[in-house]
Design a protein around this motif. Structure first.
Motif, PDB file in Angstrom:
ATOM      1  N   GLU A 110       0.830  -1.205   0.000  1.00  0.00           N
ATOM      2  CA  GLU A 110       0.000   0.000   0.000  1.00  0.00           C
ATOM      3  C   GLU A 110       0.860   1.250   0.000  1.00  0.00           C
ATOM      4  N   GLU A 111       1.903   1.231   0.779  1.00  0.00           N
ATOM      5  CA  GLU A 111       2.795   2.386   0.831  1.00  0.00           C
ATOM      6  C   GLU A 111       3.443   2.602  -0.535  1.00  0.00           C
ATOM      7  N   ALA A 112       3.821   1.525  -1.188  1.00  0.00           N
ATOM      8  CA  ALA A 112       4.413   1.638  -2.519  1.00  0.00           C
ATOM      9  C   ALA A 112       3.417   2.244  -3.504  1.00  0.00           C
ATOM     10  N   ALA A 113       2.161   1.843  -3.422  1.00  0.00           N
ATOM     11  CA  ALA A 113       1.134   2.395  -4.319  1.00  0.00           C
ATOM     12  C   ALA A 113       0.932   3.885  -4.055  1.00  0.00           C
ATOM     13  N   ARG A 114       0.954   4.262  -2.792  1.00  0.00           N
ATOM     14  CA  ARG A 114       0.785   5.681  -2.450  1.00  0.00           C
ATOM     15  C   ARG A 114       1.969   6.520  -2.907  1.00  0.00           C
ATOM     16  N   SER A 115       3.109   5.889  -3.108  1.00  0.00           N
ATOM     17  CA  SER A 115       4.292   6.640  -3.517  1.00  0.00           C
ATOM     18  C   SER A 115       4.265   7.004  -4.994  1.00  0.00           C
ATOM     19  N   CYS A 116       3.294   6.489  -5.740  1.00  0.00           N
ATOM     20  CA  CYS A 116       3.206   6.805  -7.170  1.00  0.00           C
ATOM     21  C   CYS A 116       2.821   8.269  -7.352  1.00  0.00           C
ATOM     22  N   PRO A 117       3.626   9.048  -8.059  1.00  0.00           N
ATOM     23  CA  PRO A 117       3.362  10.489  -8.200  1.00  0.00           C
ATOM     24  C   PRO A 117       2.117  10.803  -9.019  1.00  0.00           C
ATOM     25  N   VAL A 118       1.655   9.842  -9.841  1.00  0.00           N
ATOM     26  CA  VAL A 118       0.487  10.112 -10.689  1.00  0.00           C
ATOM     27  C   VAL A 118      -0.708   9.250 -10.287  1.00  0.00           C
ATOM     28  N   SER A 119      -0.643   8.639  -9.125  1.00  0.00           N
ATOM     29  CA  SER A 119      -1.761   7.842  -8.583  1.00  0.00           C
ATOM     30  C   SER A 119      -2.258   6.794  -9.574  1.00  0.00           C
ATOM     31  N   ALA A 120      -1.320   6.084 -10.197  1.00  0.00           N
ATOM     32  CA  ALA A 120      -1.696   5.093 -11.191  1.00  0.00           C
ATOM     33  C   ALA A 120      -2.070   3.754 -10.574  1.00  0.00           C
ATOM     34  N   LEU A 121      -1.819   3.581  -9.293  1.00  0.00           N
ATOM     35  CA  LEU A 121      -2.039   2.276  -8.664  1.00  0.00           C
ATOM     36  C   LEU A 121      -3.226   2.334  -7.714  1.00  0.00           C
ATOM     37  N   THR A 122      -4.144   1.397  -7.882  1.00  0.00           N
ATOM     38  CA  THR A 122      -5.317   1.307  -7.035  1.00  0.00           C
ATOM     39  C   THR A 122      -5.285  -0.011  -6.289  1.00  0.00           C
ATOM     40  N   ILE A 123      -5.661   0.042  -5.028  1.00  0.00           N
ATOM     41  CA  ILE A 123      -5.735  -1.165  -4.206  1.00  0.00           C
ATOM     42  C   ILE A 123      -7.174  -1.338  -3.749  1.00  0.00           C
ATOM     43  N   GLU A 124      -7.675  -2.549  -3.837  1.00  0.00           N
ATOM     44  CA  GLU A 124      -9.041  -2.795  -3.403  1.00  0.00           C
ATOM     45  C   GLU A 124      -9.119  -4.102  -2.636  1.00  0.00           C
ATOM     46  N   GLU A 125     -10.094  -4.193  -1.787  1.00  0.00           N
ATOM     47  CA  GLU A 125     -10.354  -5.424  -1.065  1.00  0.00           C
ATOM     48  C   GLU A 125     -11.039  -6.414  -1.987  1.00  0.00           C
ATOM     49  N   ARG A 126     -10.627  -7.681  -1.927  1.00  0.00           N
ATOM     50  CA  ARG A 126     -11.301  -8.705  -2.757  1.00  0.00           C
ATOM     51  C   ARG A 126     -11.722  -9.865  -1.898  1.00  0.00           C
TER      52      ARG A 126
END
Ligand code: SF4
Length: 65
Positions: free
Chosen positions: A49-65
């Motif tokens: 999650e921290e790695a996804a938040r580090s994306c400068p253009v918010s290209a990564l989404t995390i969702e519960e499955r």
């Protein structure tokens, strides 16, 4: 379990995500993010999650499955 989604139209290849979680994200020959695994076990959650938040253009989404 967490699921990952990458927006390849948004990704600019900055590689912040790869540096933060190289077991989950990579960069392909075109300079776009590749998801090395689509589902993330609980013990890796905070780091991914921290790695996804580090994306400068918010290209990564995390969702519960
Ligand atoms: S940090 Fe964002 S822009 Fe950079 S490679 Fe990862 S997804 Fe792409």
């Amino acid at each position: 379990m967490l699921g990952l989604i990458a927006d390849l139209n948004a990704c600019q290849g900055y590689a912040n995500c790869v540096i933060a979680a190289p077991d989950t994200y990579d960069i392909d020959d075109d300079g776009l993010v590749v998801l090395l695994r689509a589902r993330i076990p609980g013990e890796d959650r905070a780091r991914v999650e921290e790695a996804a938040r580090s994306c400068p253009v918010s290209a990564l989404t995390i969702e519960e499955r």
